[in-house]
Design an enzyme around this catalytic site. Structure first.
Site, PDB file in Angstrom:
ATOM      1  N   SER A  96     -47.055-107.130  70.129  1.00  0.00           N
ATOM      2  CA  SER A  96     -46.542-107.993  69.067  1.00  0.00           C
ATOM      3  C   SER A  96     -46.637-107.290  67.717  1.00  0.00           C
ATOM      4  CB  SER A  96     -47.300-109.331  69.087  1.00  0.00           C
ATOM      5  OG  SER A  96     -46.685-110.266  68.239  1.00  0.00           O
ATOM      6  N   HIS A 205     -43.243-115.987  69.572  1.00  0.00           N
ATOM      7  CA  HIS A 205     -42.415-115.391  70.627  1.00  0.00           C
ATOM      8  C   HIS A 205     -41.654-116.436  71.426  1.00  0.00           C
ATOM      9  CE1 HIS A 205     -43.983-111.491  69.628  1.00  0.00           C
ATOM     10  NE2 HIS A 205     -45.207-111.973  69.690  1.00  0.00           N
TER      11      HIS A 205
END
Length: 308
Positions: A96, A205
């Protein structure tokens, strides 16, 4: 830029969740502390305040967490490079937020450009969470297919929940609204699976992060991505891409799952049997583990903690 002549070593960088209060204290008397001032100048944040005196609640905020973790990882990377502790690097990857650090480590972004992107990313995601609050939970003991079935069933009933991270063959994170995550958690518990809640305020996400894209895109359009001889493996599909594609990939990553298991598989195909986690905690190293067939994982976060 790091040396690229070996096909054995990859650097990996953690994402949000690696932060903790006062994590910068051990860097204060090192040459690497200069980076705290530089990141502050590049972004307008008081990074010294973040990594020395900010409490746990504020540090969990997306903008504070991401910039502080990035800075900590940057100092560790600078130390490793200065002292030539890691030798040659074949590839980089990050979980990430860590993907931004990986791009800096590989030379695709300058440190200043990376800091500005991280600051914009954290701020944009914080605004998105304020507009559409959410949460996340890890489901332990089931495959991604099973957890996706739980999520699909919840969506069929009107819930908003998706698989957000595939961290391992039996460690899947779901993300969405609180009712959506609750629905998946209940299904998992009924299947006698372990559920670990993740204390975040956003559905990272997932499509609920779409409102963060325009602000992040502005920052991405203002920086230059350079070609590099060090591969960076993308979160969205574990692929390898040219510099021209990274703006789109970084934007897509906001709403796409982190396919970390596939990222590790790509690193393995590249010949990277030795991984070095660089950052303020061992979160990735712990998740990868030491089972049969697992790569050798080392960690570096502070002077004196190098695991050769």
């Amino acid at each position: 830029m790091l040396d690229t002549r070996s096909a054995e070593c990859a650097l990996i960088f953690p994402g949000q969740g690696a932060q903790r209060p006062a994590m910068g204290e051990r860097w204060r008397d090192t040459p690497q502390w200069r980076l705290v001032g530089q990141v502050s100048e590049w972004t307008g944040y008081d990074v010294a305040e973040l990594v020395l005196r900010t409490g746990d609640e504020r540090l969990r905020s997306t903008d504070a967490a991401q910039l502080s973790i990035f800075t900590m990882s940057l100092m560790a990377l600078d130390y490793l490079t200065e002292h030539q502790l890691i030798g040659r690097v074949r590839a980089c990857a990050g979980h990430s937020l860590g993907e931004c650090t990986a791009l800096v480590a590989a030379g695709a972004l300058s440190a200043g450009a990376g800091a500005r992107v991280v600051a914009a990313r954290g701020a944009a995601m914080r605004v998105a969470t304020e507009r559409l609050p959410g949460t996340m939970a890890a489901i332990l003991g089931a495959s991604s297919d099973i957890v996706e079935q739980f999520a699909a069933a919840a969506r069929a009933e009107g819930a908003q929940v998706w698989v957000a991270n595939v961290n391992g063959p039996r460690q899947i994170v779901v993300s969405g609204t609180s009712p959506g995550v609750d629905a998946v958690a209940q299904a998992a518990k009924s299947a006698r699976l372990k559920v670990v809640r993740i204390p975040v305020g956003g559905a990272f996400h997932t499509p609920l992060m779409a409102s963060a894209a325009p602000l992040l895109r502005q920052a991405l359009d203002a920086v230059e991505f350079e070609a590099t001889g060090i591969d960076v493996v993308a979160n969205v599909d574990a692929g390898l891409y040219s510099a021209a594609r990274w703006r789109d990939l970084a934007e897509q990553q906001l709403t796409a799952p982190v396919r970390w298991t596939a990222v590790l598989a790509t690193l393995s195909r590249l010949g990277c049997t030795r991984l070095v986690e660089v950052g303020p905690s061992r979160v990735l190293a712990k998740a990868i583990g030491r089972g049969e067939g697992a790569p050798t994982v080392r960690y570096f976060g502070y002077p004196g903690e190098w695991e050769p």
